[in-house]
Scaffold this active site. Sequence first.
Site, mmCIF file in Angstrom:
data_model
loop_
_atom_site.group_PDB
_atom_site.id
_atom_site.type_symbol
_atom_site.label_atom_id
_atom_site.label_comp_id
_atom_site.label_asym_id
_atom_site.label_seq_id
_atom_site.Cartn_x
_atom_site.Cartn_y
_atom_site.Cartn_z
ATOM 1 C CG PHE B 129 -9.316 10.540 2.833
ATOM 2 C CD1 PHE B 129 -9.271 11.915 2.643
ATOM 3 C CD2 PHE B 129 -8.133 9.871 3.067
ATOM 4 C CE1 PHE B 129 -8.065 12.610 2.692
ATOM 5 C CE2 PHE B 129 -6.922 10.562 3.122
ATOM 6 C CZ PHE B 129 -6.889 11.926 2.937
ATOM 7 C CG ASP B 201 -10.806 4.752 7.066
ATOM 8 O OD1 ASP B 201 -10.622 5.194 8.217
ATOM 9 O OD2 ASP B 201 -10.172 5.158 6.076
ATOM 10 C CE1 TYR B 226 -3.892 12.045 10.528
ATOM 11 C CE2 TYR B 226 -2.406 10.187 10.812
ATOM 12 C CZ TYR B 226 -3.235 10.945 10.014
ATOM 13 O OH TYR B 226 -3.410 10.599 8.707
ATOM 14 C CE LYS B 227 -8.025 11.861 9.872
ATOM 15 N NZ LYS B 227 -7.774 13.145 9.201
ATOM 16 N NE ARG B 375 -12.088 18.788 6.763
ATOM 17 C CZ ARG B 375 -11.328 17.703 6.890
ATOM 18 N NH1 ARG B 375 -11.831 16.490 6.687
ATOM 19 N NH2 ARG B 375 -10.062 17.806 7.247
#
Lengths: 416, 416
Positions: B129, B201, B226-227, B375
């Site tokens: 990312f 990560d 938040y995922k 995705r």
Amino acid sequence: MKTRDEALALDAADPLAPLRGQFALAPNTIYLNGNSLGVPPAAAAQRAQVVIAAEWGEGLIRSWNNAGWFGMPRRLGNKLAPLIGAAHNEVVVTDSISVNLFKLLSAMLRVQKQRDAKRRVIVAERGDFPNDLYIAQGLVKQLDGACELRLIDDPSELPAALQPDTAVAMITQVNYRSGYMHDMAALTQLIHARGALALWDLAHSAGAVPVDLNGVGADGAVGCTYKYLNGGPGAPAYVWVPHRHQNAFDQPLSGWWGHRAPFAMDPAFQPDDGIGRFLCGTQPMVSLALVECGLDVFLQTDMQAIRDKSLALTDLFIELVETRCDEFPLRIITPREHAERGSQVSVAHQHGYEVMQALIARGVIGDYREPQVLRFGFTPLYTRYVDAWDAVEALRDVLANETWRAPEFAARVAVT
Amino acid sequence: MKTRDEALALDAADPLAPLRGQFALAPNTIYLNGNSLGVPPAAAAQRAQVVIAAEWGEGLIRSWNNAGWFGMPRRLGNKLAPLIGAAHNEVVVTDSISVNLFKLLSAMLRVQKQRDAKRRVIVAERGDFPNDLYIAQGLVKQLDGACELRLIDDPSELPAALQPDTAVAMITQVNYRSGYMHDMAALTQLIHARGALALWDLAHSAGAVPVDLNGVGADGAVGCTYKYLNGGPGAPAYVWVPHRHQNAFDQPLSGWWGHRAPFAMDPAFQPDDGIGRFLCGTQPMVSLALVECGLDVFLQTDMQAIRDKSLALTDLFIELVETRCDEFPLRIITPREHAERGSQVSVAHQHGYEVMQALIARGVIGDYREPQVLRFGFTPLYTRYVDAWDAVEALRDVLANETWRAPEFAARVAVT
């Protein structure tokens, strides 16, 4: 002032009085701690429901665009800008004051080093809110001797401290402990005359006193939204950089929100042109959205009206402490000069901690700062003249009856 | 699988099915984007009201102690710890993943430099990312050549990249784009064998796959809430440091919450013993408090049950794309091997952007990542087998009828 009725009369004539209704105020409480945590705007609870149920729950991922989440740090920055004399696209609301200070100090040191390698010193006040010094210390340690922190003990030492090795003077406009306010225009001029950059911390001034960052020609500023701006506990802070510096300031917390094309997934960081480069990572949207509720109240008045009432409130409080508590060993450490006073009154008492606990038990909420200091903050948007009267009466009663000597007021609560 | 009824039968037998009721799910929506933003726990709206009305509005400043605000980053860190194989007092929930990455990279580079001055390289994947690379780039620039970033193009290049000059390998366990999952145990062992520190990560893995940080002996980790953890948009992230490293890791964002005595107002920074030193400034309490609502759902199950369902869902989705959309030019880029798969399925299509817009218009919400990638994230706590079935049917329909060619699906929305 001799009677409570005189205070009530001032409230009846107060042009800001109607704004009090726009806050959710606790019953039976005189809240004189808005300089630490402002109260909730009445709109905040409903706004949180909209963000959670509609934007998060129904809009889901689409709300990053459709509800304006991604643009909120800039949009709120633009709403806040007029309160501090900033221009459009000079402010973003993001991260904590600590993180923003680190960004700004880093950027300023870097730009100064490029201009003149010997400018490597950060000048600050030893009596500043310690956090600002901690952030500078962390940066000094990280840069391993490439910069240095020079502390002064009194504002009068500033001219001598601004040497040819000085890169940045980092100054908090209103001191958290005493309420002393610096002359931002004069100091910025002095700092510039010595070739340094002027970084201002507005934590204890924005929303309480008029600030004119562009007017004085400052170089950068940080501030928080949870004190006089009523943004909510720990709400995101802000950072201001004037247009003339924005593209010269490189800050090291170069997260994707500061990229010029955050969704292009470019593996190389390219800073946004403008204030956007002071953004870093994804922001906490529920807390951030509530900042707007506080800012919206300010749109209905102006900073001069707020300042006028602030000075009237603090003048009255000082007068009442002096006249009605004159038999007790209190010492007012906030300056009498209007030009040197923020929006709080700090009163020293040898047993300040216990006295404040006794006041809080009676519903008069100020706070305590080591050593000895009782702090009383005045937020003109919701504090009344009669609150000043009643608070001093409560103080007088606590001191006269020595209720502060009760054992329950002596125990220091461990904060964990 | 041949029929929708078979999917419904799997849901009827699903031991996690009852947990779906603990989320506030949008009507008429198949949400396959929990890998980007999880949905609201049903408890979140009420919790926000308590924080705003009772804790902020009535408790006011006292809530820093009485409502546990000040201790919340540590308390939530301890609640999150079991999900990632961390021990008590090894995790704090605070700041953004970007800021936490900066802290951890800085601390690791510093400690490596002290041990061996030539260890100055951060190894990372070019396909990571981008934000993680941006943060490393910001640090490299700030330290002015004292460290360096070395990018690899494929995981197979890692052994060759881990040279005697390597200080840290920074790796995201599950790739945001492909859904590829690294072997954390094997890589950590390799990284250690080469004398480097392993920084993980967990943004795309925590809450979706079992993570055992202490079991594999990792050196530090960051992740977001938040995922898969359903903490809310932009909710504060977390940082993990194992006990054995905590007091050797000095991070430069040394704000007052990381001080060992934050209320003593000491002008000199003294880091907290333990994980507390990874805190920096005041945290956004409304957003932070909501993180707990998401974590509380995890307490009712375990990561193995979640992983079992995750693999069953992604297996089914892959099978259905292959069998029911076999006539269309789709390419599944997520690995078939369970050991290499996170909890998403990524499907490439030349017009992926438009196809995803057409799916979203039908209420099937995934997202798009450049270039070409659709995705689909699977969150076992609230995603059903029938959702996988219905999503593939919608995909088939969008492709068969070429509805994605409609002009309204071509316009790229500028995110501002």
